[in-house]
Design a protein around this motif. Structure first.
Motif: not given
Length: 334
Positions: A149, A111, A118, A27, A146, A114-115, A177, A180-183
């Motif tokens: 994933r 997917r 985002i 994150g 994104l 979804e992205v 973003i 939120r995604t914690k990537i």
């Protein structure tokens, strides 16, 4: 977690990267900040597996990635020039990585939808990317990165081609973003404003080494070197002579003598770098003639004789002599 251990690389017999080590946690957004040619993009390519280091290791959760090809590292990469497929629609561009992984059509469609939501591109799926603005194309590039994933995102000067207002909007959205995604992410830029707006940690890269590693506030409040202070524009960096008298020391400059705490060891008469930050109250007062006045975002950037720069709420006249207080910090050897 990504870990780099003592990464080194030469270019034209000169060290481009010299024992670079750092890690990026879950994150966390780490910004590699430095001037053009400092090795930032090369370091990113080494992490991606597109280039090999001459020495050192790239690890993920302790496992060496040396034998892992780029496509198998599961890292997403976003470039300044978008690198989109111009003959494909937005949907097809975003779906590309998912199709390469042979995912089912229904899963791909879900997917992509979804992205696109985002990155605020709902309803854009059927459009051709060549019909989009630069900001919209960069959002498509982000959505494509994104979509699979990834376990790490990497950005190479992604906003360099955008105008200021669009850049500020995208920076705000990108930060939201990533949180939120914690990537975990590595963001490469030469733009200080981008780095300070986006980063959880800033790594200043200069002459192949990480000179400073800390939160934006830590790096700004304590740059720790003359180069870092000048590069960031933290304040006025001037040279002075370190003088010791009766167990007390001061630093004598062209603008007067300054007393300050110093964590370094200096010999009497040694030339040192001093950071002068404008102070609202207290500090050492300097009187100098005004040489230039420029309006700058609700304040006036005032250049004084000798090159000192201050920010004032009202504009003095060129040629007028004014007095300004400065807080002094020793940056070590000049």
């Amino acid at each position: 977690m990504l870990t780099l251990e003592s990464i080194s690389k030469h270019y034209e017999d000169q060290p481009l990267l010299d024992g670079v080590s750092f890690s990026v946690g879950l994150g966390e957004t780490a910004c590699l900040l430095g001037a053009s040619g400092s090795g930032k993009s090369t370091l990113l390519r080494i992490v991606a597996g597109l280039e090999l280091p001459e020495s050192g290791r790239v690890l993920w959760d302790g496992a060496d990635l040396a034998s892992t090809p780029p496509h198998a590292r599961d890292f997403g990469l976003v470039f300044q020039d978008y690198a989109l497929f111009p003959h494909l629609t937005v949907f097809e561009n975003v779906a590309f990585g998912l199709r390469m992984r042979n995912q089912p059509k229904d899963a791909i469609a879900s997917r992509v939808t979804e992205v696109l939501e985002i990155v605020n591109l709902t309803g854009f799926a059927s459009r051709r990317v060549t019909d989009l603005s630069g900001g919209e194309q960069q959002r498509v590039a982000l959505a494509r990165a994104l979509a699979p994933r990834p376990r790490l995102l990497m950005f190479d000067e992604p906003l360099g081609a955008l105008d200021r207002s669009l850049k500020e909007d995208l920076l705000h959205e990108l930060r939201a973003i990533l949180h939120r995604t914690k990537i975990p992410a590595i963001y490469v830029t030469h733009d200080q404003e981008e780095a300070f707006a986006l980063a959880d940690r800033i790594l200043l890269l200069h002459e192949g080494k990480i000179l400073r590693d800390g939160t934006p506030a830590e790096v700004w409040n304590d740059p720790q070197s003359a180069w870092a202070a000048r590069f960031l524009g933290v304040g006025n960096v001037v040279e002075g002579k370190f003088k010791i008298q009766n167990s007390e020391f001061r630093i004598e400059t062209a603008f007067g003598a300054f007393k300050t705490r110093c964590p370094h060891e200096h010999e009497n008469g040694e030339t040192v770098a001093l950071l002068l930050r404008q102070a609202d109250a207290g500090g050492t007062r300097v009187r100098a003639r005004v040489e230039d006045v420029v309006f700058s975002r609700e304040r006036f950037k005032v250049t004084l004789r000798g090159g000192l720069v201050v920010q004032l709420t009202s504009a003095p006249k060129v040629g007028e002599e004014i007095e300004v207080a400065f807080r002094a910090e020793c940056l070590g050897h000049a």
